[in-house]
Design a protein around this motif. Structure first.
Motif, mmCIF file in Angstrom:
data_model
loop_
_atom_site.group_PDB
_atom_site.id
_atom_site.type_symbol
_atom_site.label_atom_id
_atom_site.label_comp_id
_atom_site.label_asym_id
_atom_site.label_seq_id
_atom_site.Cartn_x
_atom_site.Cartn_y
_atom_site.Cartn_z
ATOM 1 N N HIS A 176 -0.170 2.061 4.348
ATOM 2 C CA HIS A 176 1.253 2.334 4.532
ATOM 3 C C HIS A 176 1.532 3.004 5.871
ATOM 4 O O HIS A 176 2.581 2.760 6.470
ATOM 5 C CB HIS A 176 1.789 3.173 3.369
ATOM 6 C CG HIS A 176 1.981 2.369 2.124
ATOM 7 N ND1 HIS A 176 3.165 1.755 1.797
ATOM 8 C CD2 HIS A 176 1.115 2.033 1.131
ATOM 9 C CE1 HIS A 176 3.038 1.099 0.659
ATOM 10 N NE2 HIS A 176 1.796 1.253 0.232
ATOM 11 N N SER A 177 0.619 3.835 6.351
ATOM 12 C CA SER A 177 0.843 4.445 7.664
ATOM 13 C C SER A 177 0.750 3.396 8.766
ATOM 14 O O SER A 177 1.529 3.422 9.725
ATOM 15 C CB SER A 177 -0.146 5.589 7.921
ATOM 16 O OG SER A 177 -1.456 5.108 8.072
ATOM 17 N N LEU A 178 -0.179 2.448 8.632
ATOM 18 C CA LEU A 178 -0.257 1.362 9.616
ATOM 19 C C LEU A 178 0.996 0.490 9.566
ATOM 20 O O LEU A 178 1.509 0.067 10.612
ATOM 21 C CB LEU A 178 -1.499 0.510 9.363
ATOM 22 C CG LEU A 178 -2.844 1.168 9.651
ATOM 23 C CD1 LEU A 178 -3.984 0.262 9.208
ATOM 24 C CD2 LEU A 178 -2.965 1.527 11.114
ATOM 25 N N LEU A 179 1.516 0.244 8.377
ATOM 26 C CA LEU A 179 2.747 -0.526 8.232
ATOM 27 C C LEU A 179 3.919 0.217 8.851
ATOM 28 O O LEU A 179 4.754 -0.380 9.539
ATOM 29 C CB LEU A 179 3.018 -0.816 6.762
ATOM 30 C CG LEU A 179 4.300 -1.585 6.436
ATOM 31 C CD1 LEU A 179 4.264 -2.979 7.047
ATOM 32 C CD2 LEU A 179 4.502 -1.647 4.938
ATOM 33 N N ALA A 180 3.987 1.523 8.641
ATOM 34 C CA ALA A 180 5.084 2.313 9.199
ATOM 35 C C ALA A 180 5.040 2.311 10.718
ATOM 36 O O ALA A 180 6.083 2.192 11.377
ATOM 37 C CB ALA A 180 5.015 3.747 8.672
ATOM 38 N N VAL A 181 3.850 2.419 11.286
ATOM 39 C CA VAL A 181 3.722 2.379 12.749
ATOM 40 C C VAL A 181 4.122 1.010 13.260
ATOM 41 O O VAL A 181 4.828 0.885 14.269
ATOM 42 C CB VAL A 181 2.281 2.742 13.168
ATOM 43 C CG1 VAL A 181 2.041 2.426 14.631
ATOM 44 C CG2 VAL A 181 2.007 4.209 12.892
ATOM 45 N N ALA A 218 4.474 10.496 10.228
ATOM 46 C CA ALA A 218 3.670 11.730 10.256
ATOM 47 C C ALA A 218 3.202 12.165 8.864
ATOM 48 O O ALA A 218 2.017 12.488 8.697
ATOM 49 C CB ALA A 218 4.438 12.846 10.948
ATOM 50 N N PRO A 219 4.072 12.184 7.833
ATOM 51 C CA PRO A 219 3.566 12.568 6.508
ATOM 52 C C PRO A 219 2.499 11.613 5.961
ATOM 53 O O PRO A 219 1.525 12.052 5.344
ATOM 54 C CB PRO A 219 4.807 12.554 5.618
ATOM 55 C CG PRO A 219 5.951 12.707 6.536
ATOM 56 C CD PRO A 219 5.534 12.067 7.817
ATOM 57 N N LEU A 220 2.673 10.311 6.196
ATOM 58 C CA LEU A 220 1.674 9.353 5.735
ATOM 59 C C LEU A 220 0.342 9.561 6.451
ATOM 60 O O LEU A 220 -0.723 9.520 5.828
ATOM 61 C CB LEU A 220 2.165 7.919 5.954
ATOM 62 C CG LEU A 220 3.230 7.415 4.991
ATOM 63 C CD1 LEU A 220 3.809 6.093 5.474
ATOM 64 C CD2 LEU A 220 2.644 7.250 3.599
ATOM 65 N N GLN A 221 0.389 9.798 7.748
ATOM 66 C CA GLN A 221 -0.841 10.019 8.494
ATOM 67 C C GLN A 221 -1.502 11.337 8.108
ATOM 68 O O GLN A 221 -2.733 11.428 8.076
ATOM 69 C CB GLN A 221 -0.573 9.963 9.996
ATOM 70 C CG GLN A 221 -0.262 8.563 10.466
ATOM 71 C CD GLN A 221 0.055 8.483 11.945
ATOM 72 O OE1 GLN A 221 0.406 9.481 12.577
ATOM 73 N NE2 GLN A 221 -0.052 7.291 12.504
ATOM 74 N N PRO A 226 7.890 -2.058 1.639
ATOM 75 C CA PRO A 226 8.766 -0.918 1.910
ATOM 76 C C PRO A 226 9.132 -0.853 3.391
ATOM 77 O O PRO A 226 8.368 -1.264 4.261
ATOM 78 C CB PRO A 226 7.932 0.291 1.494
ATOM 79 C CG PRO A 226 6.526 -0.171 1.570
ATOM 80 C CD PRO A 226 6.545 -1.635 1.288
ATOM 81 N N LEU A 227 10.320 -0.342 3.645
ATOM 82 C CA LEU A 227 10.760 -0.132 5.017
ATOM 83 C C LEU A 227 10.613 1.341 5.350
ATOM 84 O O LEU A 227 11.100 2.204 4.623
ATOM 85 C CB LEU A 227 12.212 -0.579 5.189
ATOM 86 C CG LEU A 227 12.469 -2.075 5.011
ATOM 87 C CD1 LEU A 227 13.958 -2.372 5.092
ATOM 88 C CD2 LEU A 227 11.716 -2.875 6.053
ATOM 89 N N TYR A 228 9.937 1.617 6.439
ATOM 90 C CA TYR A 228 9.677 2.993 6.842
ATOM 91 C C TYR A 228 10.452 3.331 8.101
ATOM 92 O O TYR A 228 10.710 2.480 8.941
ATOM 93 C CB TYR A 228 8.182 3.198 7.102
ATOM 94 C CG TYR A 228 7.351 3.145 5.853
ATOM 95 C CD1 TYR A 228 7.367 4.188 4.949
ATOM 96 C CD2 TYR A 228 6.559 2.043 5.583
ATOM 97 C CE1 TYR A 228 6.611 4.148 3.792
ATOM 98 C CE2 TYR A 228 5.793 1.995 4.433
ATOM 99 C CZ TYR A 228 5.824 3.053 3.547
ATOM 100 O OH TYR A 228 5.068 3.004 2.404
ATOM 101 N N THR A 229 10.802 4.588 8.213
ATOM 102 C CA THR A 229 11.448 5.086 9.424
ATOM 103 C C THR A 229 10.416 5.842 10.249
ATOM 104 O O THR A 229 9.291 6.067 9.816
ATOM 105 C CB THR A 229 12.613 6.033 9.074
ATOM 106 O OG1 THR A 229 12.085 7.193 8.411
ATOM 107 C CG2 THR A 229 13.639 5.339 8.187
ATOM 108 N N GLN A 230 10.820 6.273 11.411
ATOM 109 C CA GLN A 230 9.951 7.044 12.295
ATOM 110 C C GLN A 230 9.518 8.351 11.627
ATOM 111 O O GLN A 230 8.416 8.830 11.845
ATOM 112 C CB GLN A 230 10.696 7.334 13.617
ATOM 113 C CG GLN A 230 9.831 7.885 14.703
ATOM 114 C CD GLN A 230 8.908 6.839 15.309
ATOM 115 O OE1 GLN A 230 9.190 5.649 15.265
ATOM 116 N NE2 GLN A 230 7.804 7.292 15.859
#
Length: 146
Positions: free
Chosen positions: A123-128, A12-15, A4-8
C-alpha cells in the motif's frame, strides 16, 4: 478488488508502519536463528546438519526483508506456519521447556509482522505511485491564430 486512492498525507504513516513491521520481522528472524543455534548447541541430538535444516530456510528470508520485497514477507508467512506448528507440538509435550514457548511466541509475532508488513509495503508503494508528480506533456501549438 477495489483499489484504494491515497493522498500525499497517507504515504508517511504507511511507510512508518511498514518500517516497524520490517524491524520486527528482521529481529524475529534473528531470534529464531538464535533459538535454533541454542538448541543445536545444548541438546544431545543437536548437530550442524540439524541446525542447517532448521535455521537456514528462515535465515534466507533476511536479505529480502532488508531489501523490502513485499513478496518475501508473503512467502515468509507460509514458511513460518510450519515452524509455528512444530513449536506448538513441542510446547504441548510433557517434557517441553521454555525455549519451545518462546518459539511459539516468536513465530506468532513473526507471522503477524510479516503479514502486515507485506500489506503496508504494497500500500505504501501504491500511495507513492499514485502521488508522484509527472511532468505534464506540452500543449499542442494552435494554428492560424497569428
Amino acid at each position: 478488488m477495489k483499489i484504494p486512492l491515497y493522498t500525499q498525507n497517507d504515504i508517511a504513516p504507511l511507510q512508518r508502519k511498514y518500517a516497524q513491521a520490517r524491524l520486527i520481522c528482521i529481529a524475529s528472524l534473528i531470534v529464531l536463528g538464535l533459538i535454533f543455534t541454542w538448541a543445536s548447541l545444548t541438546e544431545t541430538s543437536g548437530s550442524v546438519v540439524r541446525w542447517c535444516i532448521q535455521a537456514l530456510p528462515v535465515l534466507l528470508f533476511i536479505p529480502g526483508c532488508v531489501r523490502g520485497h513485499y513478496r518475501t514477507y508473503s512467502w515468509l508467512c507460509f514458511v513460518v506456519l510450519f515452524y509455528f506448528t512444530g513449536f506448538v507440538v513441542s510446547a504441548m509435550t510433557p517434557n517441553s521447556d521454555a525455549l519451545d514457548i518462546v518459539g511459539v511466541v516468536v513465530t506468532a509475532v513473526l507471522f503477524c509482522a510479516a503479514m502486515m508488513g507485506s500489506r503496508w509495503r504494497q500500500h505504501s508503494l501504491l500511495a507513492v505511485e499514485q502521488n508522484t508528480t509527472l511532468p505534464h506533456p506540452p500543449k499542442p501549438a494552435t494554428k492560424g491564430l497569428s
